[in-house]
Each structure stands twice: as structure tokens, then as C-alpha cells.
Design a protein around this motif. Structure first.
Motif, PDB file in Angstrom:
ATOM      1  N   ALA A 291      -0.214  -1.906   0.350  1.00 16.80           N
ATOM      2  CA  ALA A 291      -0.108  -3.219  -0.971  1.00 16.80           C
ATOM      3  C   ALA A 291       0.569  -3.609  -1.970  1.00 16.80           C
ATOM      4  N   TYR A 292       0.130  -2.248  -2.271  1.00 14.54           N
ATOM      5  CA  TYR A 292       1.356  -2.209  -4.063  1.00 14.54           C
ATOM      6  C   TYR A 292       1.568  -0.645  -4.208  1.00 14.54           C
ATOM      7  N   PRO A 293       3.080  -1.233  -4.690  1.00 12.12           N
ATOM      8  CA  PRO A 293       4.371   0.765  -5.160  1.00 12.12           C
ATOM      9  C   PRO A 293       2.700   2.295  -5.638  1.00 12.12           C
ATOM     10  N   PHE A 294       2.218   1.530  -6.455  1.00 12.65           N
ATOM     11  CA  PHE A 294       1.172   1.992  -7.652  1.00 12.65           C
ATOM     12  C   PHE A 294       0.496   3.122  -6.013  1.00 12.65           C
ATOM     13  N   CYS A 295       0.235   3.200  -5.307  1.00 19.71           N
ATOM     14  CA  CYS A 295      -0.351   3.330  -3.725  1.00 19.71           C
ATOM     15  C   CYS A 295      -0.203   4.456  -3.019  1.00 19.71           C
ATOM     16  N   GLN A 296       1.355   3.835  -3.071  1.00 17.17           N
ATOM     17  CA  GLN A 296       2.276   5.508  -2.649  1.00 17.17           C
ATOM     18  C   GLN A 296       2.286   6.251  -2.378  1.00 17.17           C
ATOM     19  N   CYS A 297       2.126   6.435  -4.658  1.00 18.19           N
ATOM     20  CA  CYS A 297       2.403   7.555  -5.239  1.00 18.19           C
ATOM     21  C   CYS A 297       0.999   8.157  -5.065  1.00 18.19           C
ATOM     22  N   VAL A 298      -0.192   7.379  -5.409  1.00 12.54           N
ATOM     23  CA  VAL A 298      -1.111   7.797  -5.211  1.00 12.54           C
ATOM     24  C   VAL A 298      -1.932   9.096  -4.046  1.00 12.54           C
ATOM     25  N   MET A 299      -1.393   7.691  -2.295  1.00 17.02           N
ATOM     26  CA  MET A 299      -1.282   8.741  -1.470  1.00 17.02           C
ATOM     27  C   MET A 299      -1.232   9.944  -1.138  1.00 17.02           C
ATOM     28  N   LEU A 300       0.125  10.364  -1.357  1.00 14.62           N
ATOM     29  CA  LEU A 300       0.981  11.337  -1.314  1.00 14.62           C
ATOM     30  C   LEU A 300       0.883  12.571  -2.073  1.00 14.62           C
ATOM     31  N   GLU A 301       0.345  11.518  -3.584  1.00 18.20           N
ATOM     32  CA  GLU A 301      -0.056  12.525  -4.251  1.00 18.20           C
ATOM     33  C   GLU A 301      -1.927  13.198  -2.953  1.00 18.20           C
ATOM     34  N   ALA A 302      -2.967  12.797  -2.683  1.00 20.66           N
ATOM     35  CA  ALA A 302      -3.636  12.610  -2.426  1.00 20.66           C
ATOM     36  C   ALA A 302      -3.775  13.894  -0.862  1.00 20.66           C
ATOM     37  N   ALA A 303      -3.197  12.756  -0.483  1.00 14.01           N
ATOM     38  CA  ALA A 303      -2.643  13.652   0.697  1.00 14.01           C
ATOM     39  C   ALA A 303      -1.921  15.155   0.564  1.00 14.01           C
ATOM     40  N   GLY A 304      -2.634  15.644  -0.248  1.00 17.41           N
ATOM     41  CA  GLY A 304      -1.618  16.609  -0.812  1.00 17.41           C
ATOM     42  C   GLY A 304       0.114  17.212  -0.677  1.00 17.41           C
ATOM     43  N   ILE A 305       0.534  16.890  -0.991  1.00 17.21           N
ATOM     44  CA  ILE A 305       2.110  16.273  -0.319  1.00 17.21           C
ATOM     45  C   ILE A 305       2.828  16.632  -1.714  1.00 17.21           C
ATOM     46  N   CYS A 306       2.206  15.623  -2.595  1.00 20.10           N
ATOM     47  CA  CYS A 306       2.655  15.923  -3.640  1.00 20.10           C
ATOM     48  C   CYS A 306       1.590  16.557  -4.674  1.00 20.10           C
TER      49      CYS A 306
END
Lengths: 393, 137
Positions: A291-306
Motif C-alpha cells: 500500500a505504500y512505495p517504501f514497502c516495495q523497497c523493503v520487501m525487495l531487500e527482505a527477499a535478498g534481491i537487493c
């Protein structure tokens, strides 16, 4: 804990938008009938109905909570009915409860509907609802908290710790809206935005601009789910749930050491991937809903993609956009879709199913075998990650 | 003072000492007498050990800003007169974290890590909200 062996076999959806003249029940009829027909089932094959609670609409919540859906739709084979309320994570709980009903023999097939019609509610009531829903009336609300305000606090801290720039954060919206522009069911169909347009939109709560916040929308969707075994008989394109992870954080953001929730997502992502027996490199599409843009960043980092702090750059380079190497949120998350209330994340599961069924139109990710889907409720009270695939394993 | 239209805190029996404290312009932190945990927000039982033996200690009233946002729009009518206002999360020296407003300064001057001190806003004859302002160097 064993796998529940759940599969999605049919989905239905109406486009998000403003339908003040359309009764919620009209949307319920359309989405449920679509989903049952898409599954190739008869209405009387549905043995259970588990709905999302439309939290902003008390009367509708009461009607659905007290069992009106099977009656309206004439579901003669229905054994039980229930409503789930976990804010934005309601749909995730509908799915898990359905899994239990199927596993325990209460119902062989379950219908999961969601509808919300925000546009019939007075604007002041909506602002008041979102100013208090999920907020603490003693320790937050007297200071003027809102959903946007709380998320602004989280975004601010994320940007401070990672050095993510305003342009990079705006580029998340650009990426989400590029997907939305390809989605006929989005209120932002064919309406992409630029970084400049995001940054020149009105400042709501620093650092969040208006285009980084959600637009409330009317909408609804439905899914038909069943067991792995029956799914194979019902359809040639079953979507199997392969793994899950969940963790509770806290109701109030202020009580969270993991303030912008990255560690919670890391944990649930790993648990879900382990249960599915795959790694994040095997995932073909990341259906992040938050629901908010920063979460996309956080989840990519959490998934180890970034690496931590690198996601903003990665998204700005276009890697999560249509045609990118790591497609993320292919309906554009709630920012690109319009926010349909407590059932907002059903759209995410419907899209996950579409991608794995090969029915995602212009948004179709090629050779899509595995999808990761997330959802969360309230002011990020929890983190729920699921893995879905085209083959049972 | 009686025309205060914004929401006032919905006080629980076990949090009443906190609000009696702010009324006297004292910032109190709940402490568990069993396990020593400092607790915010106040609970009926200790969230660490479920002890009912709960006490209070007076905080120094100093802390640092952990995160902040300046709200410009999107609030209920009753908050419109305050726009723009600063919402912040404050790490108190005593180790607890609170949500509050930063006042008496230009919102653009607020930053993460900034040292702040408590200031008491008597919004009604019964309710005093703790707010925060930058510590003058």
C-alpha cells in the motif's frame, strides 16, 4: 506444521473506480459468479463462503457477517459461512481459514469474496475512518496521526538509514503505475506517471507526496479455492499454494524495533520459500502488496534481491517494471490500483493467480512458474508471505 | 480552554497516573517492580512478565527524534487549524519511545537525531498533552 494444500481455481474481479450508483451487492453478484464460472463449477458446488470484512461499511459488514452471501447467490450446497477481519491482511486469513475448512472436510470448495464501495461514504467520514482505524486513541490519535502520517514516519526513517533519494522513492510509483497502465481493471489504466509528476504533486506528509499515497476506490473480487487433488480435476490451470510465513509485529508502529519492517519480511519470506522448497531466484514474479512505495523497497531487500538500501536505485533502473528482470507488483500495488479498503490485497492474490494461469494479458510475465505474494494489515501489524506455483510440490 | 475540539486521549484506569502526571507537568514512565522493565504505553500488567506490581518513575523529559513528518493536508477538519504540524517519534533518554508533536519551531528545522525536551500543553482543564520542542543550544 504441514502444508494445507490449497489451490485457487477461479477468480473474478470488477475494475477499481468510483461507482456511487452501484450497490455493493451488485458487485458481489458479478465477482462471485465470474469466479465460480471461471472455475467451471456449478453454484451448488460451493460448500463454504469466507468473506473479507468491509471494515469501512458497518451495515454491509453486518449483512455479510451474518450469512447473506450464500442466501443471495442461492448456494444450495453451502455448509458454513464466515467473515474475516484482519485489515489489509483479511484476504490472507480468508485463504488460511479456507485451507482449514477444506483440510478438515467442512467444505470441498470455498468462495472468497471482497467488496467495498467507498464513494457512497461522505469524505469527512472516510478521513475520520482512516484517521482512527489502526490508530491508538490514547497515544496516537490526539497528536493528529493518520495512515499517511504513520507511513511517512516509516518512509522518513527508511530514507534516512538507507540514503534513498526522493527521486528513487518517486520512481517506485512510476514503476507501479507503469504496471497499472497495462491493467484494464485499474482506475489508472493507460495513465502512467513520471518522476516529475510524482514529485510535483501536493506534499501530504513529508516525505510522502499525494501520488505516493493511496486513492480510495470502489471495487471487489472473488476467488474459488479447493484442495490440490480436486483442483487438478476441476481445471487445467490450478494455482497451488506452496509455502507460507507469517509474523506479528505490533499494532502501533511506535512499539516496533524493526521500525520499517524489513526484518519481519525477511523472516516470513525465508519461511515461505523454505516451505515451498525454492529460493528467491526461482520466483518469477513478486506480487508485493503493502500500500505504500517504501514497502516495495523493503520487501525487495527482505527477499535478498537487493542489498539493504539498494532497492530504490534498482527500481529506478526499471528492473521491477514491465519488461524488467524482477517483475514486482504487476497490478501496481494499491498505489497503482486504488485502495479498496480491508480487502485491498485480494487483488494481489487474484493477480498472482492470473499470472500463474497465464491469463495476465499485457502484464503476463513470460514462463511464470512461481509467484511470491505478500499482505499486511493495519499499520503493518503483521507480515504475511505466500508462495504459489503451477505444479504441486 | 473548553472549546478544544480535537480528540482527547481515551484514558484507561491503569494509564490514569500518566495523565495525572502531565496535568502537574510531570512526565511519568511506567515501571515494572518485578522485572524492572520500563513500559510505554502503560499497561494493566507488565507486558514482559505479566506482573501486576507496577510503579511509576519521573522522566527527565529529554529525548531525541527517531523519525518525523510534517503533515500538510489529509487530516480531519478539527486538525486543519494546526496545519502544517510535525508528528514525530521520540526516543526518551530513559529508553522508551513515544509518538508526539514537535512544537515551537519551524517544521523544516526538525531532523532525525535532534535533541528535544518535553513541553506541556494544557488543552483542557482536565487534559494536558505532552509535546516536544528542540533543546536550545
Amino acid at each position: 506444521m504441514g502444508k494445507g494444500k490449497l489451490a485457487i481455481v477461479g477468480v473474478g474481479e470488477v475494475p477499481t473506480g468510483r461507482y456511487p450508483d452501484r450497490a455493493p451487492w451488485d458487485i458481489i453478484y458479478e465477482t462471485c459468479m465470474q469466479a465460480v464460472r471461471a472455475a467451471g463449477l456449478d453454484k451448488n458446488d460451493i460448500e463454504g463462503v469466507i468473506s473479507v470484512n468491509p471494515m469501512a461499511q458497518a451495515r454491509l459488514s453486518s449483512e455479510i457477517g451474518f450469512g447473506k452471501i450464500p442466501e443471495e447467490l442461492g448456494l444450495k450446497g453451502c455448509n458454513d459461512v464466515c467473515i474475516c477481519n484482519a485489515g489489509g491482511a483479511s484476504t490472507a486469513n480468508c485463504l488460511r481459514l479456507a485451507e482449514q475448512w477444506i483440510d478438515s472436510g467442512i467444505a470441498k470448495t470455498v468462495l472468497i469474496p471482497h467488496v467495498t464501495v467507498h464513494s457512497v461514504l461522505p469524505p469527512d467520514d472516510l478521513i475520520a475512518f482512516f484517521a482512527t482505524a489502526g490508530m491508538d486513541l490514547q497515544w496516537e490519535y490526539p497528536f493528529g496521526t493518520t495512515y499517511n502520517g504513520i507511513v511517512a514516519l516509516m518512509s522518513q526513517r527508511y530514507m534516512y538509514e538507507t540514503g534513498t533519494t526522493a527521486e528513487e522513492m518517486a520512481s517506485v510509483v512510476v514503476a507501479l503505475r507503469r504496471w497499472a497502465a497495462l491493467d484494464p481493471n485499474s482506475m489508472f489504466y493507460k495513465k502512467p506517471v513520471t518522476i516529475e509528476e510524482v514529485l510535483s504533486s501536493k506534499m501530504v506528509s513529508t516525505p510522502l507526496h499525494a501520488r505516493e499515497c493511496n486513492v480510495l476506490a470502489d471495487g471487489g473480487a472473488a476467488m474459488v479455492v479447493t484442495s490440490w487433488d480436486l483442483a487438478k480435476e476441476i481445471t487445467s490451470t490450478p494455482v497451488y499454494k506452496l509455502g507460507q510465513g507469517a509474523t506479528y509485529m505490533s499494532a502501533s508502529a511506535v512499539l516496533r524495533d524493526d521500525f520499517f519492517t524489513r526484518e519481519a519480511w525477511r523472516k516470513t519470506t525465508q519461511t515461505a520459500l523454505d516451505e515451498a522448497g525454492i529460493t528467491s531466484n526461482d520466483v518469477d514474479v513478486f506480487e508485493f502488496y503493502a500500500a505504500y512505495p517504501f514497502c516495495q523497497c523493503v520487501m525487495l531487500e527482505a527477499a535478498g534481491i537487493c542489498d539493504p538500501g539498494e532497492a530504490g536505485k534498482f527500481i529506478m533502473e526499471g528492473h521491477t517494471s514491465p519488461g524488467g528482470k524482477v517483475p514486482c507488483a504487476t497490478i501496481g500495488d494499491a498505489v497503482g490500483r486504488g485502495h479498496t479498503g480491508s480487502g485491498v490485497s485480494i487483488a494481489n492474490y487474484v493477480e498472482t493467480a492470473r499470472q500463474l494461469m497465464g491469463k495476465a494479458g499485457e502484464r503476463q510475465v513470460p514462463d511464470c512458474n512461481y509467484a511470491l505474494a505478500t499482505s499486511a494489515g493495519g499499520a503493518y501489524m503483521n507480515a504475511v508471505t505466500t508462495i504459489w506455483g503451477r505444479e504441486p510440490q | 480552554m473548553n472549546d478544544y475540539r480535537k480528540p482527547i486521549p481515551q484514558i484507561q484506569p491503569w494509564s490514569a497516573p500518566f495523565w495525572e502526571g502531565t496535568k502537574k507537568h510531570e512526565l511519568l514512565i511506567q515501571e515494572c517492580a518485578e522485572c524492572g522493565a520500563r513500559i510505554f504505553y502503560p499497561r494493566k500488567y507488565c507486558p514482559e512478565c505479566w506482573s501486576s506490581n507496577m510503579g511509576w518513575s519521573r522522566a527527565r523529559g529529554r529525548g531525541r527524534i527517531y523519525s518525523h513528518t510534517t503533515t500538510m493536508t489529509g487530516v480531519e477538519t478539527k486538525f486543519l487549524e494546526d496545519l502544517p504540524f510535525v508528528l514525530a517519534i521520540i526516543d526518551l533518554d530513559e529508553g522508551v519511545r513515544m509518538t508526539g508533536n514537535v512544537v515551537d519551531c519551524d517544521p523544516d528545522d526538525v531532523s532525525i537525531g535532534m535533541e528535544v525536551e518535553v513541553v506541556f500543553d494544557d488543552v483542557t482543564s482536565e487534559i494536558t498533552l505532552p509535546k516536544w520542542r528542540p533543546v536550545k543550544k
